[in-house]
Design a protein around this motif. Structure first.
Motif, PDB file in Angstrom:
ATOM      1  N   GLN A   7      -6.550  26.347  38.834  1.00 35.28           N
ATOM      2  CA  GLN A   7      -7.093  26.264  40.220  1.00 35.28           C
ATOM      3  C   GLN A   7      -7.042  24.844  40.702  1.00 35.28           C
ATOM      4  O   GLN A   7      -6.934  24.655  41.853  1.00 35.28           O
ATOM      5  N   ASP A   8      -7.262  23.893  39.695  1.00 35.63           N
ATOM      6  CA  ASP A   8      -7.205  22.318  40.121  1.00 35.63           C
ATOM      7  C   ASP A   8      -6.704  21.361  38.971  1.00 35.63           C
ATOM      8  O   ASP A   8      -6.406  22.016  37.866  1.00 35.63           O
ATOM      9  N   GLN A   9      -6.707  20.410  39.425  1.00 41.91           N
ATOM     10  CA  GLN A   9      -5.973  19.299  38.282  1.00 41.91           C
ATOM     11  C   GLN A   9      -6.706  19.280  37.102  1.00 41.91           C
ATOM     12  O   GLN A   9      -6.053  19.099  35.988  1.00 41.91           O
ATOM     13  N   SER A  10      -7.937  19.782  37.007  1.00 38.31           N
ATOM     14  CA  SER A  10      -8.553  19.325  35.753  1.00 38.31           C
ATOM     15  C   SER A  10      -8.223  20.511  34.514  1.00 38.31           C
ATOM     16  O   SER A  10      -8.242  20.576  33.374  1.00 38.31           O
ATOM     17  N   GLN A  11      -7.581  21.559  35.235  1.00 34.49           N
ATOM     18  CA  GLN A  11      -7.109  22.757  34.308  1.00 34.49           C
ATOM     19  C   GLN A  11      -5.649  22.723  33.583  1.00 34.49           C
ATOM     20  O   GLN A  11      -5.352  23.377  32.991  1.00 34.49           O
ATOM     21  N   VAL A  12      -5.030  21.550  34.333  1.00 40.45           N
ATOM     22  CA  VAL A  12      -3.585  21.236  33.724  1.00 40.45           C
ATOM     23  C   VAL A  12      -3.511  21.000  32.284  1.00 40.45           C
ATOM     24  O   VAL A  12      -2.759  21.434  31.504  1.00 40.45           O
ATOM     25  N   ALA A  13      -4.400  20.173  31.919  1.00 38.08           N
ATOM     26  CA  ALA A  13      -4.683  19.836  30.537  1.00 38.08           C
ATOM     27  C   ALA A  13      -4.812  21.079  29.497  1.00 38.08           C
ATOM     28  O   ALA A  13      -4.479  21.165  28.828  1.00 38.08           O
ATOM     29  N   GLU A  14      -5.621  21.945  29.914  1.00 34.14           N
ATOM     30  CA  GLU A  14      -5.934  23.021  29.388  1.00 34.14           C
ATOM     31  C   GLU A  14      -4.726  23.951  29.157  1.00 34.14           C
ATOM     32  O   GLU A  14      -4.485  24.395  28.333  1.00 34.14           O
ATOM     33  N   ALA A  15      -3.848  24.006  30.268  1.00 36.90           N
ATOM     34  CA  ALA A  15      -2.733  24.827  30.214  1.00 36.90           C
ATOM     35  C   ALA A  15      -1.799  24.138  29.205  1.00 36.90           C
ATOM     36  O   ALA A  15      -1.088  24.750  28.394  1.00 36.90           O
ATOM     37  N   ARG A  16      -1.565  22.906  29.332  1.00 35.50           N
ATOM     38  CA  ARG A  16      -0.603  22.211  28.141  1.00 35.50           C
ATOM     39  C   ARG A  16      -1.061  22.242  26.906  1.00 35.50           C
ATOM     40  O   ARG A  16      -0.398  22.517  26.022  1.00 35.50           O
ATOM     41  N   ARG A  17      -2.480  22.379  26.526  1.00 33.04           N
ATOM     42  CA  ARG A  17      -2.956  22.571  25.193  1.00 33.04           C
ATOM     43  C   ARG A  17      -2.714  23.897  24.757  1.00 33.04           C
ATOM     44  O   ARG A  17      -2.581  24.308  23.388  1.00 33.04           O
ATOM     45  N   GLY A  18      -3.205  24.874  25.623  1.00 35.19           N
ATOM     46  CA  GLY A  18      -2.791  26.243  25.262  1.00 35.19           C
ATOM     47  C   GLY A  18      -1.266  26.670  24.923  1.00 35.19           C
ATOM     48  O   GLY A  18      -0.888  27.063  24.010  1.00 35.19           O
ATOM     49  N   ALA A  19      -0.278  26.046  25.710  1.00 35.05           N
ATOM     50  CA  ALA A  19       1.054  26.187  25.484  1.00 35.05           C
ATOM     51  C   ALA A  19       1.517  25.474  24.029  1.00 35.05           C
ATOM     52  O   ALA A  19       2.117  26.078  23.257  1.00 35.05           O
ATOM     53  N   THR A  20       0.911  24.293  23.969  1.00 36.23           N
ATOM     54  CA  THR A  20       1.287  23.545  22.614  1.00 36.23           C
ATOM     55  C   THR A  20       0.704  24.440  21.550  1.00 36.23           C
ATOM     56  O   THR A  20       1.617  24.275  20.386  1.00 36.23           O
ATOM     57  N   GLU A  21      -0.434  24.747  21.425  1.00 38.07           N
ATOM     58  CA  GLU A  21      -1.117  25.494  20.440  1.00 38.07           C
ATOM     59  C   GLU A  21      -0.159  26.627  20.171  1.00 38.07           C
ATOM     60  O   GLU A  21      -0.118  26.988  18.876  1.00 38.07           O
ATOM     61  N   MET A  22       0.233  27.269  21.073  1.00 35.37           N
ATOM     62  CA  MET A  22       0.940  28.574  20.903  1.00 35.37           C
ATOM     63  C   MET A  22       2.482  28.196  20.029  1.00 35.37           C
ATOM     64  O   MET A  22       2.787  28.797  19.102  1.00 35.37           O
ATOM     65  N   ALA A  23       2.980  27.139  20.664  1.00 31.67           N
ATOM     66  CA  ALA A  23       4.324  26.425  20.148  1.00 31.67           C
ATOM     67  C   ALA A  23       4.321  26.003  18.725  1.00 31.67           C
ATOM     68  O   ALA A  23       5.121  26.634  17.737  1.00 31.67           O
ATOM     69  N   ILE A  24       2.900  25.529  18.285  1.00 28.84           N
ATOM     70  CA  ILE A  24       2.833  25.322  16.773  1.00 28.84           C
ATOM     71  C   ILE A  24       2.539  26.408  15.889  1.00 28.84           C
ATOM     72  O   ILE A  24       3.032  26.720  15.010  1.00 28.84           O
ATOM     73  N   ARG A  25       1.997  27.343  16.655  1.00 27.50           N
ATOM     74  CA  ARG A  25       1.855  28.854  15.724  1.00 27.50           C
ATOM     75  C   ARG A  25       3.042  29.327  15.564  1.00 27.50           C
ATOM     76  O   ARG A  25       3.268  30.280  14.660  1.00 27.50           O
TER      77      ARG A  25
END
Length: 328
Positions: A7-25
């Motif tokens: 919903q705002d710029q502060s959540q972009v990093a969380e989206a990036r982190r969630g996607a990266t963790e999924m990729a590593i798994r």
């Protein structure tokens, strides 16, 4: 599949982190995980800048060398008036460098976009290990979105697809309630579905019903597409809905009352004529009163993107939500 609010710029990093963790798994190495992080960042940033905020879905698709990570960005903003132009580097409506969607396309193995003026945008990006070729396609006939109830770690819905030379069979199971016990029932339904997939639809549903007696039970629907016979055979128990979208018309298929594993009075299959179009199954986390009229040309998009758009606009946000789409 996980759902991440952006919903705002502060959540972009969380989206990036969630996607990266999924990729590593999923076994992505450092370089490939970096590509996933870049695509997630660009998509999440676009949600904030152009979509007035939205949601990103992150999940895995396929198996083995054909498998990878898919990122789906969903918003209800003003839409993209010219998708082709927006993919060109330098194009921007927000005063930025205009490299977002172009970068997403270059780093992904497949990208599909649906957008309507005043009705938002949906972007699907699929990434596999290894550098993507200059031009890549995705010919999957089936796609799905399956998201747990907000606040739950596991989804109480599950789905499966079985393909043979004669037919493609698809199933959605909605475990009673939500949480781990519902997930156990839904996953068991899918296991039984694959174990007995060679049987005709009503027999297959009967096997699943018997096999779920030790669980809390589930609503289950099965659709068997038989191209040579130009038909779909459908059997359902409970409130997992099935529909055929073909030739500009939407026909809802009949499911019998009850709960697989517990109280099923009658298992009955129904045949419906079908040569081309969409077969859509969804759990009751998706509102049932919908049509495709508000989405011009949606049927031309990738089946996973079709499922995601329906999820975006129809999810109740108080239950697990699953949409499974087969495209013929």
């Amino acid at each position: 599949m996980i759902a991440l609010a952006v919903q705002d710029q502060s959540q972009v990093a969380e989206a990036r982190r969630g996607a990266t963790e999924m990729a590593i798994r999923q076994g992505f190495g450092e370089v490939d995980s970096g590509r996933v992080a870049l695509v997630a960042t660009e998509l999440a940033t676009n949600l904030v800048k152009h979509g007035n905020g939205g949601e990103m879905l992150v999940g895995a698709f396929g198996e083995g060398r054909e498998g990878g990570i898919e990122l789906i960005a969903l918003d209800k903003g003003r839409g993209i008036p010219n998708i082709a132009a927006s993919l060109a580097d330098g194009f921007s409506t927000a005063g930025t460098a205009g490299k977002g969607l172009g970068a997403v396309v270059r780093q992904s193995h497949f990208v599909d976009i649906a957008s309507w003026p005043g009705a938002g945008t949906a972007v699907l990006a699929r990434l596999k290990p290894g550098q993507p070729p200059p031009a890549s396609t995705d010919n999957d006939r089936v796609g799905a979105v399956s998201v747990p109830k907000p606040g739950e770690d596991v989804c109480g819905d599950s789905w499966g697809v079985s393909v043979s030379p004669e037919a493609t069979t698809m199933l959605v199971a909605d475990g009673l309630g939500h949480g781990p016990d519902a997930a156990e029932a839904a996953v068991e339904a899918v296991r039984l579905f694959h174990r007995f997939s060679g049987h005709r639809t009503p027999t297959l549903l009967d096997y699943i019903h018997g096999g779920l007696r030790a669980t809390r039970g589930a609503a289950v629907s099965i659709a068997r597409i038989e191209p040579a016979a130009a038909k779909v055979m459908f059997a359902g128990v409970g409130n997992v809905a099935g529909a055929i979208a073909s030739g500009g018309e939407l026909k809802r298929m009949v499911s019998m009352p009850g709960t697989a594993g517990h109280n099923v009075r009658k298992i009955q299959a129904f045949d419906y004529p079908f040569t081309s179009g969409l077969i859509i199954l969804h759990s009751d986390g998706i509102a049932s009163s919908w049509t495709l009229d508000r989405y011009p040309n949606l049927a031309a998009r990738h089946p996973t993107l079709i499922a995601a758009v329906l999820y975006r606009d129809l999810t109740r946000h108080r239950d697990d939500a699953t949409v499974l789409v087969a495209k013929w």
